[in-house]
Design an enzyme around this catalytic site. Sequence first.
Site, PDB file in Angstrom:
ATOM      1  N   ASP A  90       0.803  -1.245   0.094  1.00 27.05           N
ATOM      2  CA  ASP A  90       0.022   0.075   0.018  1.00 27.05           C
ATOM      3  C   ASP A  90       0.817   1.245   0.060  1.00 27.05           C
ATOM      4  O   ASP A  90       1.964   1.186   0.621  1.00 27.05           O
ATOM      5  CB  ASP A  90      -0.787   0.003   1.117  1.00 27.05           C
ATOM      6  CG  ASP A  90      -2.213   0.985   1.171  1.00 27.05           C
ATOM      7  OD1 ASP A  90      -2.388   1.382   0.110  1.00 27.05           O
ATOM      8  OD2 ASP A  90      -2.512   1.300   2.073  1.00 27.05           O
TER       9      ASP A  90
ATOM     10  N   ASN B  95     -10.663  -2.015  -6.776  1.00 28.36           N
ATOM     11  CA  ASN B  95      -9.698  -1.221  -7.401  1.00 28.36           C
ATOM     12  C   ASN B  95     -10.056  -1.017  -8.795  1.00 28.36           C
ATOM     13  O   ASN B  95      -9.721   0.216  -9.465  1.00 28.36           O
ATOM     14  CB  ASN B  95      -8.272  -1.730  -7.601  1.00 28.36           C
ATOM     15  CG  ASN B  95      -7.596  -1.922  -6.268  1.00 28.36           C
ATOM     16  OD1 ASN B  95      -6.681  -2.774  -6.147  1.00 28.36           O
ATOM     17  ND2 ASN B  95      -7.648  -1.050  -5.337  1.00 28.36           N
TER      18      ASN B  95
HETATM   19  C1  FPP Z   1      -1.661   0.311  -3.233  1.00 28.97           C
HETATM   20  O1  FPP Z   1      -1.213   1.762  -3.436  1.00 28.97           O
HETATM   21  C2  FPP Z   1      -1.275  -0.372  -4.355  1.00 28.97           C
HETATM   22  C3  FPP Z   1      -2.262  -0.752  -5.321  1.00 28.97           C
HETATM   23  C4  FPP Z   1      -3.677  -0.581  -5.452  1.00 28.97           C
HETATM   24  C5  FPP Z   1      -1.884  -1.572  -6.417  1.00 28.97           C
HETATM   25  C6  FPP Z   1      -0.600  -2.553  -6.224  1.00 28.97           C
HETATM   26  C7  FPP Z   1       0.086  -2.373  -7.480  1.00 28.97           C
HETATM   27  C8  FPP Z   1       1.327  -2.363  -7.599  1.00 28.97           C
HETATM   28  C9  FPP Z   1       2.610  -2.846  -6.741  1.00 28.97           C
HETATM   29  C10 FPP Z   1       2.139  -2.064  -9.136  1.00 28.97           C
HETATM   30  C11 FPP Z   1       1.803  -2.966 -10.219  1.00 28.97           C
HETATM   31  C12 FPP Z   1       1.604  -4.139 -10.114  1.00 28.97           C
HETATM   32  C13 FPP Z   1       2.128  -5.278 -10.320  1.00 28.97           C
HETATM   33  C14 FPP Z   1       1.648  -6.768  -9.806  1.00 28.97           C
HETATM   34  C15 FPP Z   1       3.332  -5.317 -11.148  1.00 28.97           C
HETATM   35  P1  FPP Z   1      -2.341   2.719  -3.587  1.00 28.97           P
HETATM   36  O2  FPP Z   1      -2.556   3.196  -4.879  1.00 28.97           O
HETATM   37  O3  FPP Z   1      -3.536   2.396  -2.730  1.00 28.97           O
HETATM   38  O4  FPP Z   1      -1.645   4.111  -2.711  1.00 28.97           O
HETATM   39  P2  FPP Z   1      -2.317   4.925  -1.838  1.00 28.97           P
HETATM   40  O5  FPP Z   1      -2.801   4.236  -0.422  1.00 28.97           O
HETATM   41  O6  FPP Z   1      -1.207   5.879  -1.366  1.00 28.97           O
HETATM   42  O7  FPP Z   1      -3.540   5.744  -2.456  1.00 28.97           O
END
Ligand code: FPP
Length: 254
Positions: free
Chosen positions: A33, A81
Amino acid sequence: IREKNGEEVDVKKIEETENTSIKKPEHIAIIMDGNRRWAKENKLPSKFGHKKGAEVLEKISRYCNKIGIKYLTVYAFSTENWKRAKDEVMSIMILLNAYLDRFIKNADVDNMKINIIGDLDSETVPKKLRDKMHEMEEITKNNTGMIFNIAFNYGGRSEIVRATKKIAEKVKNGEISINNIDEKLFASELYTCNQPDPDLVIRTSNELRTSNFLPWQITYSEFLFLKKYWPDFNENDIDDAIVEYSRRHRRKGK
Ligand code: FPP
């Protein structure tokens, strides 16, 4: 040897998998996250946070495999998401696609076995990505290294509902009777069937919740909530997490 909270921690021991007093978790689960907040703090668009997040994931999965972790499960994309801005969703799909391409290329060297957990066959998942994920599972199915579960289009409650429907179907068809239903049978209908539950769950970015991630499987897991954002996570954090896990005494209700 690095110092942590004034104590010396022998990190090198973690890499030398044999002959160590450190108890490694067999299964680590991670809620990655904080990508967007990292991007914001660095004055970058969200997609750069996800890009850095994907790079970190690549590094961490290799490291876990190298130090002998048997199972790694990461929350890459939840069923919720999809509600994000279209261009953000699109950039995650593009990153995932590129990540899978690199993964396929290195599959033999890395020797990890990929397992996608989630509603992969849903129409909402772009066909190209779906095919690639199936291809990757097929290519890596005989690998003998770490089992790498990528939770994609995953929702924990819907996983439980899906298992319930499968069991109900079996009862209806006379394959099993209601008395056959127990925890073991139920777990065998989950995406994680035949795998041990996570020993340790790590969540980055200072959020203290589990967000519909593996609700059945993490009831007895140890939790580690870290302040740093996922793009800042590194191999030392895995070492520290293992040392912390090692210190905890797991009673499992006994
Ligand atoms: C959480 O950060 C992350 C996600 C919803 C997606 C996870 C994705 C990746 C690690 C990159 C792409 C995936 C792969 C498998 C290559 P957030 O966007 O919720 O951040 P925030 O909490 O700061 O809003």
